[in-house]
Write a protein that holds these residues in place. Structure first.
Motif, mmCIF file in Angstrom:
data_model
loop_
_atom_site.group_PDB
_atom_site.id
_atom_site.type_symbol
_atom_site.label_atom_id
_atom_site.label_comp_id
_atom_site.label_asym_id
_atom_site.label_seq_id
_atom_site.Cartn_x
_atom_site.Cartn_y
_atom_site.Cartn_z
ATOM 1 N N MET A 10 -23.183 24.497 -20.956
ATOM 2 C CA MET A 10 -23.160 24.129 -22.374
ATOM 3 C C MET A 10 -23.443 25.361 -23.213
ATOM 4 O O MET A 10 -24.128 26.300 -22.775
ATOM 5 C CB MET A 10 -24.224 23.065 -22.668
ATOM 6 N N GLY A 11 -22.938 25.327 -24.451
ATOM 7 C CA GLY A 11 -23.169 26.482 -25.293
ATOM 8 C C GLY A 11 -23.170 26.141 -26.768
ATOM 9 O O GLY A 11 -22.802 25.030 -27.171
ATOM 10 N N TRP A 12 -23.630 27.105 -27.546
ATOM 11 C CA TRP A 12 -23.602 27.015 -29.000
ATOM 12 C C TRP A 12 -22.802 28.199 -29.546
ATOM 13 O O TRP A 12 -22.951 29.330 -29.076
ATOM 14 C CB TRP A 12 -25.008 27.049 -29.582
ATOM 15 N N PHE A 13 -21.989 27.902 -30.542
ATOM 16 C CA PHE A 13 -21.220 28.902 -31.259
ATOM 17 C C PHE A 13 -21.453 28.694 -32.744
ATOM 18 O O PHE A 13 -21.957 27.649 -33.157
ATOM 19 C CB PHE A 13 -19.720 28.753 -30.946
ATOM 20 N N ARG A 14 -21.081 29.663 -33.541
ATOM 21 C CA ARG A 14 -21.203 29.504 -34.982
ATOM 22 C C ARG A 14 -20.050 30.207 -35.684
ATOM 23 O O ARG A 14 -19.449 31.139 -35.155
ATOM 24 C CB ARG A 14 -22.543 30.033 -35.479
ATOM 25 N N GLN A 15 -19.780 29.718 -36.876
ATOM 26 C CA GLN A 15 -18.718 30.312 -37.688
ATOM 27 C C GLN A 15 -19.175 30.354 -39.135
ATOM 28 O O GLN A 15 -19.434 29.312 -39.746
ATOM 29 C CB GLN A 15 -17.419 29.525 -37.564
ATOM 30 N N ALA A 16 -19.276 31.553 -39.652
ATOM 31 C CA ALA A 16 -19.643 31.763 -41.045
ATOM 32 C C ALA A 16 -18.373 31.810 -41.890
ATOM 33 O O ALA A 16 -17.291 32.103 -41.384
ATOM 34 C CB ALA A 16 -20.426 33.065 -41.188
ATOM 35 N N PRO A 17 -18.489 31.542 -43.181
ATOM 36 C CA PRO A 17 -17.312 31.572 -44.056
ATOM 37 C C PRO A 17 -16.597 32.914 -43.996
ATOM 38 O O PRO A 17 -17.223 33.966 -44.112
ATOM 39 C CB PRO A 17 -17.910 31.326 -45.443
ATOM 40 N N GLY A 18 -15.289 32.862 -43.780
ATOM 41 C CA GLY A 18 -14.493 34.070 -43.747
ATOM 42 C C GLY A 18 -14.607 34.878 -42.475
ATOM 43 O O GLY A 18 -14.036 35.972 -42.383
ATOM 44 N N LYS A 19 -15.331 34.353 -41.499
ATOM 45 C CA LYS A 19 -15.512 35.077 -40.243
ATOM 46 C C LYS A 19 -14.993 34.246 -39.071
ATOM 47 O O LYS A 19 -14.836 33.036 -39.172
ATOM 48 C CB LYS A 19 -16.987 35.431 -40.038
ATOM 49 N N GLU A 20 -14.778 34.932 -37.958
ATOM 50 C CA GLU A 20 -14.353 34.233 -36.766
ATOM 51 C C GLU A 20 -15.557 33.561 -36.097
ATOM 52 O O GLU A 20 -16.698 33.977 -36.264
ATOM 53 C CB GLU A 20 -13.688 35.210 -35.790
ATOM 54 N N PRO A 27 -30.777 35.084 -43.449
ATOM 55 C CA PRO A 27 -29.604 34.642 -44.212
ATOM 56 C C PRO A 27 -28.299 34.824 -43.442
ATOM 57 O O PRO A 27 -27.378 34.008 -43.577
ATOM 58 C CB PRO A 27 -29.662 35.530 -45.456
ATOM 59 N N GLU A 28 -28.226 35.844 -42.615
ATOM 60 C CA GLU A 28 -27.000 36.069 -41.848
ATOM 61 C C GLU A 28 -26.795 35.056 -40.726
ATOM 62 O O GLU A 28 -25.750 35.061 -40.065
ATOM 63 C CB GLU A 28 -26.965 37.491 -41.272
ATOM 64 N N ASP A 29 -27.765 34.189 -40.502
ATOM 65 C CA ASP A 29 -27.586 33.088 -39.541
ATOM 66 C C ASP A 29 -26.860 31.906 -40.177
ATOM 67 O O ASP A 29 -26.524 30.938 -39.480
ATOM 68 C CB ASP A 29 -28.937 32.607 -39.009
ATOM 69 N N THR A 30 -26.622 31.971 -41.468
ATOM 70 C CA THR A 30 -25.916 30.889 -42.153
ATOM 71 C C THR A 30 -24.512 30.716 -41.584
ATOM 72 O O THR A 30 -23.735 31.671 -41.543
ATOM 73 C CB THR A 30 -25.841 31.174 -43.661
ATOM 74 N N ALA A 31 -24.212 29.506 -41.163
ATOM 75 C CA ALA A 31 -22.919 29.223 -40.530
ATOM 76 C C ALA A 31 -22.850 27.745 -40.172
ATOM 77 O O ALA A 31 -23.859 27.030 -40.234
ATOM 78 C CB ALA A 31 -22.741 30.054 -39.267
ATOM 79 N N VAL A 32 -21.677 27.324 -39.770
ATOM 80 C CA VAL A 32 -21.529 26.027 -39.111
ATOM 81 C C VAL A 32 -21.738 26.271 -37.615
ATOM 82 O O VAL A 32 -21.099 27.160 -37.038
ATOM 83 C CB VAL A 32 -20.151 25.403 -39.359
ATOM 84 N N TYR A 33 -22.622 25.499 -37.034
ATOM 85 C CA TYR A 33 -22.958 25.667 -35.618
ATOM 86 C C TYR A 33 -22.274 24.572 -34.803
ATOM 87 O O TYR A 33 -22.375 23.376 -35.134
ATOM 88 C CB TYR A 33 -24.470 25.615 -35.426
ATOM 89 N N TYR A 34 -21.615 24.999 -33.737
ATOM 90 C CA TYR A 34 -20.858 24.092 -32.884
ATOM 91 C C TYR A 34 -21.424 24.074 -31.471
ATOM 92 O O TYR A 34 -21.763 25.118 -30.910
ATOM 93 C CB TYR A 34 -19.397 24.514 -32.802
#
Length: 125
Positions: free
Chosen positions: A34-44, A88-95
């Protein structure tokens, strides 16, 4: 088929903590890394953390190492991401993501079998 549902996201001040949960249903996750990923606005989308099926092996992105901890409870079919000292740089949608019959290290590239819908984490400065 596995359904993954993330929860626990929200707004927090820099330096604060959040605990994300990923609840799985549909089949057992005992044989899944299992894993966690994240995507910030405008980033991969980027890798955050991964854990082996037994929980014995974990991997972290350098950007979160020492601040985030991934864990799992196979009896509850749930994976967690404890996030401390948030920035603040941890801001993202976490999947949340799952990959069958493989090691935790194989999660890192993002080629997973199942994905959740994501939960928003916002860290204010």
């Amino acid at each position: 088929q596995v359904q993954l549902v993330e929860s626990g996201g929200g707004l927090v001040q820099a330096g604060g903590s959040l605990r994300l949960s990923c609840a799985a249903s549909g089949r057992t996750i005992r044989d899944m890394a299992m894993g966690w990923f994240r995507q910030a606005p405008g980033k991969e989308r980027e890798f955050v953390a991964a854990i082996s099926s037994s929980g014995g092996n974990t991997y972290y992105a350098n950007s979160v190492k020492g601040r985030f901890t991934i864990s799992r409870d196979n009896a509850k079919s749930t994976v967690y991401l404890q996030m401390n000292s948030l920035k603040p740089e941890d801001t993202a949608v976490y999947y949340c993501a799952a990959k069958r019959w493989t090691s935790a290290q194989a999660i890192i590239g993002g080629a997973c079998d199942y994905w959740g819908q994501g939960t928003q984490v916002t860290v204010s400065s």
